[in-house]
Design an enzyme around this catalytic site. Structure first.
Site, PDB file in Angstrom:
ATOM      1  CG  ASN A  20      -1.354   1.261   1.581  1.00  0.00           C
ATOM      2  OD1 ASN A  20      -1.748   2.096   0.200  1.00  0.00           O
ATOM      3  ND2 ASN A  20      -2.742   1.816   2.609  1.00  0.00           N
ATOM      4  CD1 TRP A  21       3.239   0.575  -2.960  1.00  0.00           C
ATOM      5  CD2 TRP A  21       2.891   2.120  -4.875  1.00  0.00           C
ATOM      6  NE1 TRP A  21       3.829  -0.089  -3.438  1.00  0.00           N
ATOM      7  CE2 TRP A  21       3.872   0.847  -4.843  1.00  0.00           C
ATOM      8  CE3 TRP A  21       3.347   3.073  -5.961  1.00  0.00           C
ATOM      9  CZ2 TRP A  21       4.286   0.561  -6.533  1.00  0.00           C
ATOM     10  CZ3 TRP A  21       4.079   2.415  -6.712  1.00  0.00           C
ATOM     11  CH2 TRP A  21       4.366   1.101  -7.128  1.00  0.00           C
ATOM     12  CE  LYS A  22      -0.121   3.837   5.242  1.00  0.00           C
ATOM     13  NZ  LYS A  22       0.133   3.501   6.271  1.00  0.00           N
ATOM     14  CG  HIS A 107      -6.051   2.192   5.471  1.00  0.00           C
ATOM     15  ND1 HIS A 107      -4.852   3.138   6.444  1.00  0.00           N
ATOM     16  CD2 HIS A 107      -4.250   1.049   5.326  1.00  0.00           C
ATOM     17  CE1 HIS A 107      -4.020   3.009   6.359  1.00  0.00           C
ATOM     18  NE2 HIS A 107      -3.515   2.159   5.959  1.00  0.00           N
ATOM     19  CD  GLU A 109      -2.586   5.946   6.711  1.00  0.00           C
ATOM     20  OE1 GLU A 109      -2.559   5.427   5.419  1.00  0.00           O
ATOM     21  OE2 GLU A 109      -1.763   5.243   6.998  1.00  0.00           O
ATOM     22  CD  GLU A 179      -3.355  -2.355   7.037  1.00  0.00           C
ATOM     23  OE1 GLU A 179      -2.182  -2.123   7.008  1.00  0.00           O
ATOM     24  OE2 GLU A 179      -4.020  -1.312   6.862  1.00  0.00           O
ATOM     25  N   GLY A 185       2.340   2.053  10.916  1.00  0.00           N
ATOM     26  CA  GLY A 185       3.765   3.491  10.342  1.00  0.00           C
ATOM     27  C   GLY A 185       4.500   3.749  12.224  1.00  0.00           C
ATOM     28  CB  SER A 225       5.334  -1.770  11.916  1.00  0.00           C
ATOM     29  OG  SER A 225       5.283  -0.157  12.043  1.00  0.00           O
TER      30      SER A 225
END
Ligand code: PGA
Length: 263
Positions: A20-22, A107, A109, A179, A185, A225
């Site tokens: 997942n490159w965000k 997700h 975020e 997650e 992160g 992570s």
């Protein structure tokens, strides 16, 4: 509470490394990253898969260089709607037209920074599976929820309100990603035992809502992570079928090691 893994032959499930490159990379940087990862990765076994989730703007461009068997490109989000007056939205048919095959929904975020509701995520889950694409559905508790021992309750609520309305056939297009928000992160991972415990719980919920076959077939990824150093131990847990990887998926050597750690 300790949830025991269901008795099964887990070799039938797909083992997956998903990046997942965000909101990172330019299209050219992304293309180079994928080229390096693909050239440094071993050929995947039949049950192994690798997914790249670049920003929307790069998907078509990246999909062109992802020409190796079992490597796929997907999107980090999509609109719940098919088409029309929805400024700023991207539909599943637009994604399919640029060769995306997978979509991440829910997700943390998106839930916390963009106020995505259970109802909207439920609609998006249906939209993705109805489009024929694979849905990667994320769930996971915050630190406060874990500290107050509400982690099972919240994960159950997330699944029941936005995913488990799908029917049995639709569930075959689903990958779940657990997650824990406190591990994303932060450099802090759930211990393999903590992650395994939640994965076994999620699998037991799928069994309760569908049946044992669907529960055993559904891949459940761990995210938070994951890196080259911890992937092998996490992926060797009986109910952990790979990882959804953020930061470490942006470094070719690191992500290659994560791919190699897939059982
Ligand atoms: P991380 O992110 O690997 O950087 O913790 C994981 C994710 O958010 O999917």
């Amino acid at each position: 509470m300790i949830y025991l893994p269901l008795e099964y032959n887990n070799s039938m499930r797909k083992k997956i490394a998903a990046g997942n490159w965000k909101m990172n990379t330019t299209p050219d940087e992304g293309k180079l990253l994928v080229k390096n990862i693909i050239s440094g990765s071993p050929s995947l076994k039949e049950h192994q898969e690798v997914y790249f989730f670049p920003p929307f703007t790069h998907i078509g461009y990246i999909a062109e260089v992802v020409g190796k068997p079992n490597f796929y490109t997907g999107a980090q989000n999509c609109s719940p709607f098919e088409k029309g007056a929805y400024t700023g939205e991207i539909s599943t048919s637009m994604l399919k037209a640029v060769a995306a095959t997978h979509v991440i929904i829910g997700h943390s975020e998106r839930r916390s920074l963009f106020s995505e509701s259970y109802e909207s995520l439920q609609h998006k889950s249906s939209t993705v599976v109805n489009s024929g694409m694979t849905l990667v559905f994320c769930c996971g508790e915050t630190l406060a929820e874990r500290e107050s021992k509400n982690q099972y309750k919240i994960v159950q609520e997330q699944l029941e309100r936005s995913l488990l309305h799908l029917n049995k056939d639709e569930m075959q297009q689903v990958v779940v990603a657990y997650e824990p928000v406190w591990a994303i992160g932060t450099g802090k991972t759930a211990s393999p035992a903590e992650a395994q415990d939640m994965h076994a719980f999620i699998r037991s919920l799928i069994k309760e809502n569908y049946d044992e076959t669907i529960a055993m077939q559904t891949s459940i990824l761990y995210g938070g992570s994951v890196n080259a150093a911890n992937a092998k131990e996490l992926f060797s847990q009986p109910d952990i079928d790979g990882g959804l990887v953020g930061g470490a998926s942006l470094k070719a050597e690191e992500f290659i090691e994560i791919i190699k750690a897939l059982p």
